[in-house]
Design an enzyme around this catalytic site. Structure first.
Site, PDB file in Angstrom:
ATOM      1  CG  HIS A 158      -2.033  -1.026   1.097  1.00  0.00           C
ATOM      2  ND1 HIS A 158      -3.308  -0.688   0.723  1.00  0.00           N
ATOM      3  CD2 HIS A 158      -2.038  -2.366   1.268  1.00  0.00           C
ATOM      4  CE1 HIS A 158      -4.059  -1.779   0.684  1.00  0.00           C
ATOM      5  NE2 HIS A 158      -3.310  -2.819   1.010  1.00  0.00           N
ATOM      6  CG  ASP A 366       0.316   9.254   0.854  1.00  0.00           C
ATOM      7  OD1 ASP A 366       0.213   8.065   1.198  1.00  0.00           O
ATOM      8  OD2 ASP A 366      -0.311  10.186   1.397  1.00  0.00           O
TER       9      ASP A 366
END
Ligand code: ADQ
Length: 475
Positions: A158, A366
């Protein structure tokens, strides 16, 4: 269809299908319900005993079994707070300066993965498909293979994957890379991460590409692909529409008193660039005196990982920055930053996004960033807000209607805020429309299905880079 087994560090509470559950938990539960299956992970609780069988709590909900495993205090410290959050998290977010490579934590990380593998191996049936989530569990497939498990096993990361020279700073990098080769499919958020990972494998001589997206390591063949995660777009939009009637959202609207609203929503984490964001807002205030008294920046930031020292320090720094800016610019009837340190319900959040004129999503790095996608999904089609987005968020590879910024460059991020406030309606609508279409097409169910299809079939994985139509980029 074969049964699905999901393994993740934390398992959402079985009954949580309501407004508080995130899109990921909802999507994975939906996939589990469709096929029947098992979800295994840490319960979040401390084990009262070291007897393995007593550490496992099993709950059955319909055709899904939840296996929640308690961990001893030492396991939590070494595996979770230590190796996962103090070594892997900073390293994979390019923050070598914050990484702490501790030998004991490393041993704990591999030990807990072996422990999860022991528990899981006893429950696996021959046709089960196993899907492992995230950086806490990289060695799980290797541990399962060592126990004779030959089922299909996929892994999805992720968070980002950095370039080889950053990753190689980890003393145990080769052992981790080797662990990946036990999977049948390794998935990343975006093509850049997948390319960095492939480069690590090739430079260590651990794998070579045999056909597009397929790699060979020793005798094993496995696939590598990019699968950008989505949100439950339609669902989030309707929650945002409903939330216009929410009491808290109405209170916020009244308190704004016709000021423009800029919103930032993040877990308290150094990867999110919250301090830099406040400094960029300060530049905006310095350079745009006409905006004083006319904008409010709301930053909602629940604490996370407070047991890790770097997080406690960061929490203090951000609070100080907010206080200093407010001290310098506030007036008797205006405070430029409202800084809130707690979790807000999903419904309220959706309503606040809908009300906002600017979504400020400026992480330093991110994997994807779901807040950016939720902000877009929540907008009013006839009067949408502007997304100001870091070029270093995975979401920037998809959301081509965002105003892209470099979060390290506060001056120009401040300028982007000024530009976003002035942006004409027509341009706002055009930018928003393009992003919303993308999010409707590629929602979290698409993500889930495309990963499982690539894992279970002989099909090639979606291509990296420009050949994959899901990737587009704002300029
Ligand atoms: P996170 O780092 O947690 O996820 P993000 O993708 O933004 O980051 O997801 C956060 C979720 O928590 C969002 O659904 C958001 O609405 C919610 N949230 C954040 N702040 C909140 C608050 N104050 N109150 C209530 N809810 C809040 C990791 C990776 C990301 C990747 C996701 C999914 O770091 O890059 O996008 O996993 O793969």
């Amino acid at each position: 269809m074969s049964r699905l087994i999901v393994v993740s560090n934390r398992v959402p509470p079985p009954a949580d299908k309501g407004a508080s559950a995130g899109g990921l938990a909802v999507a994975l539960q939906a996939a589990l319900r469709d096929r029947g299956g098992l979800w295994l992970g840490w319960s979040g609780e401390t084990a009262a005993t070291e007897t393995e069988s007593e550490q496992i709590k099993t709950r059955v909900e319909g055709n899904i079994t939840f296996s929640l495993v308690d961990l001893t205090k030492r396991d939590q410290e070494e595996y979770y707070s230590g190796f996962a959050n103090r070594a892997l998290w900073p390293l994979l977010h390019y923050r070598l300066d914050l990484a702490d490579f501790d030998r004991r934590d490393t041993t704990g990380y591999f030990r807990v993965n072996a422990f999860f593998a022991r528990i899981l191996a006893a429950q696996i049936q021959p046709d089960d498909v196993i899907w492992v989530q995230d950086y806490h569990l990289i060695p799980l497939a290797a541990e399962l293979r060592a126990r004779g498990i030959t089922n299909k096993i996929g892994f999805f990361l992720h968070i980002p994957w950095p370039p080889a020279d950053v990753f190689f700073a980890m003393p145990w990098h080769r052992r981790l890379l080797e662990a990946f080769t036990s999977y049948d499919l390794v998935g990343f958020q975006i093509d850049y991460d997948a390319e960095n990972f492939v480069n690590c494998l090739v430079r260590e001589g651990l794998g070579r590409e045999t056909s597009r997206g397929t790699f060979k390591a020793g005798e094993r063949e496995f696939k590598i692909g990019a699968f950008p995660i989505g949100i439950e777009t339609a669902e989030f939009t309707s929650v945002a529409v409903e939330a216009e009637h929410n009491a808290l959202v109405k209170r916020m609207a009244v308190s704004l008193n016709n000021r423009k609203l800029i919103i930032g929503v993040d877990r308290l984490d150094y990867s999110k660039g919250i301090d830099q964001r406040m400094l960029a807002y300060e530049r905006f205030l310095e350079n745009t005196p006409s905006a004083h008294g006319k904008v409010t920046y709301l930053q909602v930031t629940p604490k996370s990982r407070s047991d890790v020292p770097e997080y406690a320090e960061m929490q203090r720094e951000i609070a100080e920055t907010a206080g200093r800016i407010n001290g310098a610019f506030s007036d008797i009837d205006w405070v430029p930053i409202r800084y809130i340190n707690r979790t807000v319900k999903r419904t309220t959040l959706a309503g606040l996004f809908r009300m906002a004129d600017i979504g400020l999503v400026t992480p330093l790095r991110d994997g994807m960033n779901l807040v950016a996608k939720e902000f877009v999904a929540a907008q009013k089609p006839e009067d949408p807000g502007v997304l100001v987005l870091s070029r270093f968020a995975g979401a920037a590879r998809e959301l081509d209607g965002a105003v892209l910024v470099n979060p390290y460059d506060m001056e120009s991020t401040g300028g982007a805020i000024a530009g976003a406030i002035e942006m004409p309606l027509e341009e706002r609508i055009a930018r928003w429309r393009s992003m919303y279409d993308q999010l409707t097409r590629y929602d979290v169910n698409y993500w889930c299905e495309s990963f499982l299809k690539a894992l279970e079939t002989q099909h090639n994985v979606p291509a990296f880079g420009s050949q994959n139509p899901q990737f587009r980029q704002a300029s």
